[in-house]
Design an enzyme around this catalytic site. Structure first.
Site, short mmCIF file in Angstrom:
data_model
loop_
_atom_site.label_atom_id
_atom_site.label_comp_id
_atom_site.label_asym_id
_atom_site.label_seq_id
_atom_site.Cartn_x
_atom_site.Cartn_y
_atom_site.Cartn_z
N LYS A 1 -16.09 -20.16 80.81
CA LYS A 1 -14.94 -20.39 81.40
C LYS A 1 -14.43 -22.06 80.65
CE LYS A 1 -13.72 -22.46 85.84
NZ LYS A 1 -13.94 -22.52 87.44
N GLY B 1 -11.61 -27.17 95.23
CA GLY B 1 -12.21 -27.74 96.35
C GLY B 1 -11.32 -28.03 97.42
N ALA C 1 -10.31 -21.05 92.13
CA ALA C 1 -10.16 -22.33 92.78
C ALA C 1 -9.19 -22.52 93.79
CB ALA C 1 -9.60 -23.42 91.59
N GLY C 2 -9.51 -23.42 94.72
CA GLY C 2 -8.74 -23.39 96.06
C GLY C 2 -8.76 -22.39 97.15
N ASN D 1 -16.27 -20.93 95.01
CA ASN D 1 -17.40 -21.73 95.02
C ASN D 1 -17.71 -22.31 96.58
OD1 ASN D 1 -19.79 -23.30 94.69
ND2 ASN D 1 -19.21 -24.07 92.67
N SER D 2 -16.92 -23.45 96.75
CA SER D 2 -16.89 -24.18 97.86
C SER D 2 -16.83 -23.50 99.09
CB SER D 2 -15.75 -25.61 97.71
OG SER D 2 -15.88 -26.22 96.33
#
Lengths: 68, 255
Positions: free
Chosen positions: B96, B157, B183-184, B205-206
């Site tokens: 990535k 995040g 992301a996001g 992830n987060s």
């Protein structure tokens, strides 16, 4: 001999540690998968035993950590 | 099936491995998510505690494909170095490409990302660049030969979800390689929305690691991705301005 490993200067016994493989053994990593870079040259695992470490070398030892 | 390079995956959920509070919870979250692709970062080994337990050691590597990232890189040269280190592990050939252009927004630097992709493709990597939702950049990278494009829903995040569905939709429409929204993502609805727009996968992830109950959220995300994909495949109804009755207009007893 003085090596710079992961940014830290370390004084190691040059009789006991002559190769990258010796160095990894001395660090007692267990089963960890690590990748070593010696003086900016990335080494494959198979190269550890044949790659010497010498006074003044800069070594990076990296591994996979959690990340997104 | 999601195809990246020559590999096929049943799951369209890619899971990051960062910021979990506990390795046991993380293992259970990964298990219930049914993900097959896990991202990792490459970092210096902590020499004062080299045997510190690490999530990778717990994984059955036959079941998961590792997708290391180049996080930490601020230019192409650094990204290439991190990618080469990751590949030298012998555990993966996917990367990535993540080249951050600004420390506050963590938005990716398009020019450095491009340069890194060009070099890594030449070296035979399976290249998945993390990019902004830039339609033209996605097109140009695709022309270069990347194996997937990974536009962000919103900055890393933030959990803000998809802030520009219009751009994502166009990226998806014109893509000839998988589009993975990365992301996001904040909640299951964001993941479902990305999939309904036609994304081939979602990387988050987060949203899981930071949830009050990461294991439950991992399952929610799995279901959201599946629901969104099914909805996309089924083909949704058009949006109308005025109501259209779902009960018959004939034979009403009140007329």
């Amino acid at each position: 001999m003085k090596l710079r490993i992961n940014g830290q200067f370390m004084d190691l016994d040059e009789k006991a540690i002559t190769t990258v493989e010796d160095l990894l053994h001395s660090l007692d990593l267990g089963v960890k998968t690590v990748v070593v870079e010696r003086n900016q040259e990335i080494l494959l695992k198979e190269q550890h035993a044949a790659t010497p470490v010498k006074d003044g070398d800069t070594i990076e030892i990296v591994h996979f950590v959690g990340g997104g | 099936m999601l195809t990246i390079g020559s590999q096929q995956f049943h799951s369209r959920l890619l899971l990051g491995t960062g910021k979990f509070s506990d390795l046991d919870i993380q293992s259970r979250a990964v298990e219930v998510s049914e993900t097959e692709i896990l991202t990792f970062a490459v970092r210096r080994l902590n020499l004062s505690n080299p045997r510190e337990e690490n999530f990778l050691e717990r994984l059955d590597l036959k079941r998961y494909t590792l997708l290391p990232n180049t996080a930490g890189a601020v230019n192409a040269e650094e990204a290439v170095r991190i990618a080469r280190l990751a590949k030298a592990s012998g555990l993966c050939d996917m990367i990535k490409v993540e080249v951050i252009g600004d420390p506050h927004t963590l938005l990716p630097d398009p020019l450095e990302t491009w340069k890194a992709c060009e070099i890594l493709l030449e070296e035979g990597f399976i290249v998945l660049p993390y990019i902004s939702d830039d339609v033209i950049l996605a097109k140009r990278l695709q022309k270069l030969g990347v194996h997937a494009v990974m536009p962000g829903a919103s900055p890393i995040g933030t959990g803000r979800g998809i802030i520009n569905p219009f751009n994502l939709e166009i990226i998806i429409e014109q893509a000839e390689v998988p589009v993975i929204v990365d992301a996001g993502i904040g909640s299951p609805k964001d993941a479902a929305f990305a999939m309904e727009l036609g994304a081939d996968g979602v990387l988050l992830n987060s949203a899981v690691s930071g949830a009050n109950d990461p294991v439950k959220m991992a399952e929610a995300m799995k279901l959201a991705v599946q629901a969104g994909r099914l909805g996309y495949e089924a083909g949704r109804i058009p949006v109308k301005r005025y109501a259209a009755a779902s009960s018959p207009q004939e034979g009403m007893i009140t007329k």
